[in-house]
Design an enzyme around this catalytic site. Sequence first.
Site, PDB file in Angstrom:
ATOM      1  N   CYS A   1       2.389 -11.202   6.805  1.00 37.83           N
ATOM      2  CA  CYS A   1       1.504 -12.109   6.067  1.00 37.83           C
ATOM      3  C   CYS A   1       2.177 -12.652   4.816  1.00 37.83           C
ATOM      4  CB  CYS A   1       0.204 -11.394   5.700  1.00 37.83           C
ATOM      5  SG  CYS A   1       0.403  -9.961   4.626  1.00 37.83           S
TER       6      CYS A   1
ATOM      7  N   GLU B   1       4.834  -1.271  -1.882  1.00 40.46           N
ATOM      8  CA  GLU B   1       3.855  -1.105  -0.792  1.00 40.46           C
ATOM      9  C   GLU B   1       4.542  -0.579   0.468  1.00 40.46           C
ATOM     10  OE1 GLU B   1       3.121  -3.151   2.109  1.00 40.46           O
ATOM     11  OE2 GLU B   1       4.364  -4.914   1.843  1.00 40.46           O
ATOM     12  N   GLY B   2       3.796   0.216   1.221  1.00 42.07           N
ATOM     13  CA  GLY B   2       4.388   0.945   2.336  1.00 42.07           C
ATOM     14  C   GLY B   2       4.364   0.247   3.673  1.00 42.07           C
ATOM     15  N   GLN B   3       3.488  -0.745   3.845  1.00 43.22           N
ATOM     16  CA  GLN B   3       3.327  -1.341   5.170  1.00 43.22           C
ATOM     17  C   GLN B   3       4.573  -2.092   5.629  1.00 43.22           C
ATOM     18  OE1 GLN B   3      -0.134  -3.784   5.621  1.00 43.22           O
ATOM     19  NE2 GLN B   3      -0.079  -3.651   7.837  1.00 43.22           N
TER      20      GLN B   3
ATOM     21  N   GLY C   1     -12.076  -7.882  12.183  1.00 43.28           N
ATOM     22  CA  GLY C   1     -10.758  -7.444  12.642  1.00 43.28           C
ATOM     23  C   GLY C   1     -10.523  -5.986  12.301  1.00 43.28           C
ATOM     24  N   ALA C   2     -10.269  -5.176  13.317  1.00 44.45           N
ATOM     25  CA  ALA C   2     -10.102  -3.731  13.114  1.00 44.45           C
ATOM     26  C   ALA C   2      -8.684  -3.281  13.420  1.00 44.45           C
ATOM     27  CB  ALA C   2     -11.098  -2.954  13.985  1.00 44.45           C
TER      28      ALA C   2
ATOM     29  N   MET D   1      -4.361  -3.676   9.210  1.00 48.23           N
ATOM     30  CA  MET D   1      -4.783  -4.146   7.892  1.00 48.23           C
ATOM     31  C   MET D   1      -6.275  -3.899   7.685  1.00 48.23           C
ATOM     32  SD  MET D   1      -2.103  -5.691   6.321  1.00 48.23           S
ATOM     33  CE  MET D   1      -2.461  -7.200   5.444  1.00 48.23           C
ATOM     34  N   GLY D   2      -7.060  -4.169   8.708  1.00 50.66           N
ATOM     35  CA  GLY D   2      -8.499  -3.951   8.605  1.00 50.66           C
ATOM     36  C   GLY D   2      -8.844  -2.494   8.376  1.00 50.66           C
TER      37      GLY D   2
END
Length: 456
Positions: free
Chosen positions: A54, A118-120, A195-196, A199-200
């Site tokens: 993103c 940030e870890g993502q 949205g699951a 990120m959700g």
Amino acid sequence: MKERSSIAVIGLSIHTAPVEMREKLAVAEELWPRAVSELTNLNHIEEAAVLSTCNRMEIYVVALSWNRGIREVVDWMSKQSGIPASELREHLFMLRDSDATRHLFEVSAGLDSLVLGEGQILAQVKQVVRSGQNSGGLGKNIDRMFKDAITAGKRVRSETNISSGAVSVSSAAVELALMKLPRSECLSARMLLIGAGKMGKLVIKHLIAKGCKKVVVVNRSVERVDAIREEMNDIEIVYRPLTEMYEAAADADVVFTSTSSESPLFMKEHAEVLPPISDANGGVRLFVDISVPRNVSACVSDVGHARVYNVDDLKEVVEDNKQDRLRKAMEAQTIISEELKRFEAWRDSLETVPTIKSLRSYADRIRASELDKCLKKIGEDNLTKKMRKSIEQLSTGIVNKLLHGPLQHLRCDGTDSHTLSETLENMHALNRMFSLDTEKAIMEQKIKAKVEKTQN
């Protein structure tokens, strides 16, 4: 002729381009292998990898020619996005060799993220490697570079504490929503998540951390929502199918969107028909969109009782705790420099491999030629099979013993910089002494292979 191909990164990120442009260039994860295949089919691109999130869309390549390779990649990006190359170049950054590698290491460590530490992003870098392994798309240099970047990212997080107190994009989205709500109504506001996915799921986790007790989740299937519900017991999760998305939005004060939809889910006409929000909650419905491409069109903000925030708006949330992590980022650079040095030493050590092969081939050609002369002089009829085999073994043995010393001085794993420096000096000396011209020969072979691939 260059001594070797160039590693390059061409891309744009939240630092260089607005979300409107990033979403046009975004490549869904399942399409990464196809993108890599298309890139490596370009005339001057040997290896490629795509990192699309993103916050960024970056293409890493090994290019036979820096200028031509960059031009081909930019043209490919223009074709994929529909954005003219001239307009793209205003927002693109391009880095070469050690600068490109350092950038990837910094990305993996979370130093280039909107939210420092940030870890993502580390998980996303890992996914590039997994995707490449599954499709067979990553080449030797890119594969090693990404794996070393993962090592650097892990070391930075474990040795500097840069992630402690750091927020992710999802938690920043929650923070932003709560900042925009009246303080007294933060915990009573009706929360909707569309949205699951990963990120959700993180949005729900951070809602829990802020004390929220209920969230409605709209998703294509109930199974993923059930899995989240089992994992998170501290919040009531109500499932609504995708067909009820607009009805669910009518009952929400805050709408978080995090789907992979290629087109907006909410347009101005959808927001206009939604009922107004209570004045106690500010009288404005908040849309917090953390998807790229965006799920909520910017025109929704034209509706009087709606406000839209996207990933570019999260900067105000993370500004407060930026200084502390900047200090940790300086510590992280030491680790990145160590890992960068290790990667470049490994890549330098690869230079000797073609020389080893060329020297061996050179010696074998001489051996075969002299052996043939010898056998003709003796006469084939005067030799038994055993005698012929003995003569061949003698010639091979002499060559192996003569080459043993030079080849030992060309072998290096790249871990010792002093040894590596000596090895490279030996390589250049042997290239001169035996007129091997290895670099030029290899480059010509690569270009020839590219031409043949294109013709086929």
